[in-house]
Scaffold this active site. Structure first.
Site, PDB file in Angstrom:
ATOM      1  N   ARG A 158     -12.998 -12.484-109.978  1.00 25.94           N
ATOM      2  CA  ARG A 158     -12.552 -11.093-110.152  1.00 25.94           C
ATOM      3  C   ARG A 158     -11.114 -11.112-110.670  1.00 25.94           C
ATOM      4  O   ARG A 158     -10.239 -11.698-110.038  1.00 25.94           O
ATOM      5  CB  ARG A 158     -12.627 -10.366-108.809  1.00 25.94           C
ATOM      6  N   SER A 204     -17.708  -4.713-109.963  1.00 26.08           N
ATOM      7  CA  SER A 204     -18.210  -3.834-108.910  1.00 26.08           C
ATOM      8  C   SER A 204     -17.443  -2.523-108.878  1.00 26.08           C
ATOM      9  O   SER A 204     -17.443  -1.775-109.847  1.00 26.08           O
ATOM     10  CB  SER A 204     -18.154  -4.564-107.567  1.00 26.08           C
ATOM     11  N   HIS A 205     -16.740  -2.255-107.779  1.00 25.32           N
ATOM     12  CA  HIS A 205     -16.048  -0.975-107.594  1.00 25.32           C
ATOM     13  C   HIS A 205     -14.598  -1.021-108.049  1.00 25.32           C
ATOM     14  O   HIS A 205     -13.891  -0.020-107.943  1.00 25.32           O
ATOM     15  CB  HIS A 205     -16.075  -0.601-106.104  1.00 25.32           C
ATOM     16  N   LYS A 244     -20.369 -12.569-110.819  1.00 20.30           N
ATOM     17  CA  LYS A 244     -21.080 -12.946-109.603  1.00 20.30           C
ATOM     18  C   LYS A 244     -22.130 -13.981-109.998  1.00 20.30           C
ATOM     19  O   LYS A 244     -22.974 -13.711-110.860  1.00 20.30           O
ATOM     20  CB  LYS A 244     -21.744 -11.728-108.967  1.00 20.30           C
ATOM     21  N   ASP A 287     -22.228   2.256-106.127  1.00 20.83           N
ATOM     22  CA  ASP A 287     -20.971   1.724-106.639  1.00 20.83           C
ATOM     23  C   ASP A 287     -21.152   1.279-108.084  1.00 20.83           C
ATOM     24  O   ASP A 287     -22.224   1.477-108.681  1.00 20.83           O
ATOM     25  CB  ASP A 287     -20.434   0.610-105.740  1.00 20.83           C
ATOM     26  N   ASP A 291     -21.611  -1.483-109.853  1.00 25.75           N
ATOM     27  CA  ASP A 291     -22.709  -2.355-110.277  1.00 25.75           C
ATOM     28  C   ASP A 291     -24.005  -2.039-109.554  1.00 25.75           C
ATOM     29  O   ASP A 291     -24.988  -2.754-109.688  1.00 25.75           O
ATOM     30  CB  ASP A 291     -22.338  -3.828-110.109  1.00 25.75           C
ATOM     31  N   ASP A 336     -25.157  -2.244-106.598  1.00 24.99           N
ATOM     32  CA  ASP A 336     -25.787  -3.083-105.572  1.00 24.99           C
ATOM     33  C   ASP A 336     -25.562  -2.513-104.179  1.00 24.99           C
ATOM     34  O   ASP A 336     -26.146  -2.988-103.205  1.00 24.99           O
ATOM     35  CB  ASP A 336     -25.310  -4.532-105.651  1.00 24.99           C
ATOM     36  N   ARG A 337     -24.710  -1.477-104.059  1.00 32.30           N
ATOM     37  CA  ARG A 337     -24.500  -0.801-102.780  1.00 32.30           C
ATOM     38  C   ARG A 337     -24.905   0.664-102.915  1.00 32.30           C
ATOM     39  O   ARG A 337     -24.696   1.281-103.961  1.00 32.30           O
ATOM     40  CB  ARG A 337     -23.039  -0.871-102.342  1.00 32.30           C
ATOM     41  N   HIS A 374     -24.018  -3.006 -98.054  1.00 29.30           N
ATOM     42  CA  HIS A 374     -24.855  -4.030 -98.681  1.00 29.30           C
ATOM     43  C   HIS A 374     -26.077  -4.230 -97.786  1.00 29.30           C
ATOM     44  O   HIS A 374     -25.940  -4.421 -96.578  1.00 29.30           O
ATOM     45  CB  HIS A 374     -24.109  -5.362 -98.816  1.00 29.30           C
TER      46      HIS A 374
END
Length: 456
Positions: free
Chosen positions: A14, A103-104, A113, A249, A251, A253-254, A336
């Site tokens: 990141r 992500s966020h 990732k 979020d 990407d 995934d949440r 998650h």
């Protein structure tokens, strides 16, 4: 010279683009990824990649692919996708994968990732440290991949329809009552995946918010963990009289949930609700929860005949325990959610489907369903800047002479059942505090006592 130790974190890569993460860095990481997998005796003849809506994603993914191809690996480019779509690709195709997303994080960031074949995690202890060292050596050498050095092949392959079909086979929504659902994609990848999964043939009326893919996040940050980023969703649910609101979020995934009143539903409550559904299908199964989820999670799991297992915070720990125990489901308070049916990987979309199925299978509103799972008052995570985190944690132990465990930071358990967890950040000089108590008053008092010690 770029120092990769600043951007290769505990679980992923990141950094800001282009000063920390750029095409030469991505290319070096692609080469190092394949080298590391082969050095460890793990399959790396082909890898799969995907990227989110950030403008830098395609170029970074291409550079990473060139690095992998220079090492002789074939690359399957899935193109645009959510992180859980990449995990689906890694699982169903049994390939290592790389997802390009921050992500966020704000717009100036991007990241990677990584996973092994079957969506198995890559963290510091499972290959990421070696990848960083190898990539640093490649960068320090200064050489770039040339066209003639691309030994591996390249193929584009869209997986969106197959991903949607797979998820809808896992949770049947065909017989639920009609529901009105507001979805805030935050200009992230939910705007791409939600229409494919929820958009047709189901008794759902979808009211979209910010479905336009835009990595500059013009409406609000794609981080629903921050209450300010749920305000628009909450207002739209109230305005439209919707049954439920979902927020993803960046990407996707949440997934965060808002009830029909526009009130946020705790991710611990969602964990407990989904756990009950999974235990109905697999009685006696193991359910994973991290140590900052509410006590209600292990209580509910035991009450329904399941076996709760407590883990450290972080997806590599959850996934490791999922594999070790054969757990059917796992949840984190950060929203998650992990499923054995999804290769032990996390997917916000599957958690959303379970929540919609539960809500739509009976007549009560979501607030009434959630109330059965709300037994305690929680502070949420509170961060404090602390120069000497180890010294401060020792000070906390002296200030509160109660039962302490050290699974992740320190967790203090008080005689009345209240608890507080204090753990250091992996990347910043921060202590993170979570407090839970039987009442809101007791929680506030304990929270303030803890913060007084942490911040003095």
């Amino acid at each position: 010279m770029i120092d990769l130790s600043r951007i290769v974190k505990a679980y992923d890569v990141r950094g800001t683009v282009p000063d920390q993460l750029n095409e030469p860095v991505a290319e070096a990481l692609g080469r190092a990824f394949v080298q590391t997998l082969r050095n460890r005796g793990e399959f790396a003849e082909k890898i799969v990649t995907a990227h989110d809506m950030r403008a830098s994603g395609p170029a970074l993914a291409t550079a990473f692919a060139n690095g992998a191809r220079a090492e002789g690996a074939d690359v399957l480019e899935a193109g645009l996708g959510s992180t859980d779509l990449l995990y689906y690709a890694s699982g169903v195709l049994d390939l290592p994968g790389a997802m390009f997303t921050a992500s966020h994080n704000p717009a100036q960031y991007n990241g990677i990732k990584l996973c092994k074949q079957g969506a198995k995690p890559v963290g510091q202890d499972s290959g990421l440290a070696e990848i960083r060292e190898r990539a640093q050596q490649i960068l320090d050498g200064g050489s770039r991949v040339r066209e003639g050095e691309l030994k591996g092949g390249l193929e584009q392959y869209s997986l969106l329809e197959r991903y949607a079909t797979h998820l809808l086979k896992l949770v049947d929504l065909s017989d639920i009552r009609p529901l009105t659902v507001v979805v805030d994609a935050g200009n992230g990848m939910g705007g791409y995946t939600v229409p494919a999964v929820l958009g047709s043939g189901l008794p759902l009326t979808i009211i979209p918010l910010y479905f336009e893919l835009d990595g500059t996040f013009p409406n609000h940050e794609a981080n629903p963990l921050e209450p300010a980023n749920l305000v628009d969703l909450q207002a739209k649910v109230r305005e439209t009289g919707a049954d439920i609101g979902l927020a993803f979020d960046g990407d996707a995934d949440r997934c965060f949930v808002v009830d029909e009143r526009g009130e946020a539903v705790s991710p611990s409550v969602i964990t407990a609700m989904v756990a009950v559904r999974e235990l109905e299908k697999d009685p006696g199964a193991t359910i994973i929860h991290n140590l900052i989820t509410s006590k209600v999670v292990p209580e509910i799991v035991r009450e329904h005949g399941g076996q709760p297992v407590r883990t450290r915070v972080g997806h590599s720990f959850i996934k490791g325990e999922m594999a070790r125990t054969g757990a059917v489901f796992g949840g984190e308070h950060s929203a998650h959610y992990y499923f054995r049916d999804f290769w032990g990987a996390d997917t916000g979309m599957l958690a959303a489907l379970h929540t919609l199925a539960l809500l739509g299978s009976q007549a009560a509103p979501l607030s009434a369903l959630a109330k059965d799972f709300e037994r305690y008052a929680a502070s949420g995570e509170i961060n404090s800047t602390v120069a000497d985190t180890a010294g401060k944690m020792a000070e906390i132990e002296q200030a509160f002479p109660v039962e302490i465990d050290r699974l992740d930071g320190i967790t203090l358990t008080f005689p009345d059942g209240s608890w507080a967890n204090v753990r250091p950040s992996n990347t910043e000089p921060l202590l993170r505090l979570n407090v839970e108590a039987p009442t809101a008053e007791r929680m506030a008092a304990l929270r303030d006592e803890m913060l007084a010690v942490i911040r003095r």
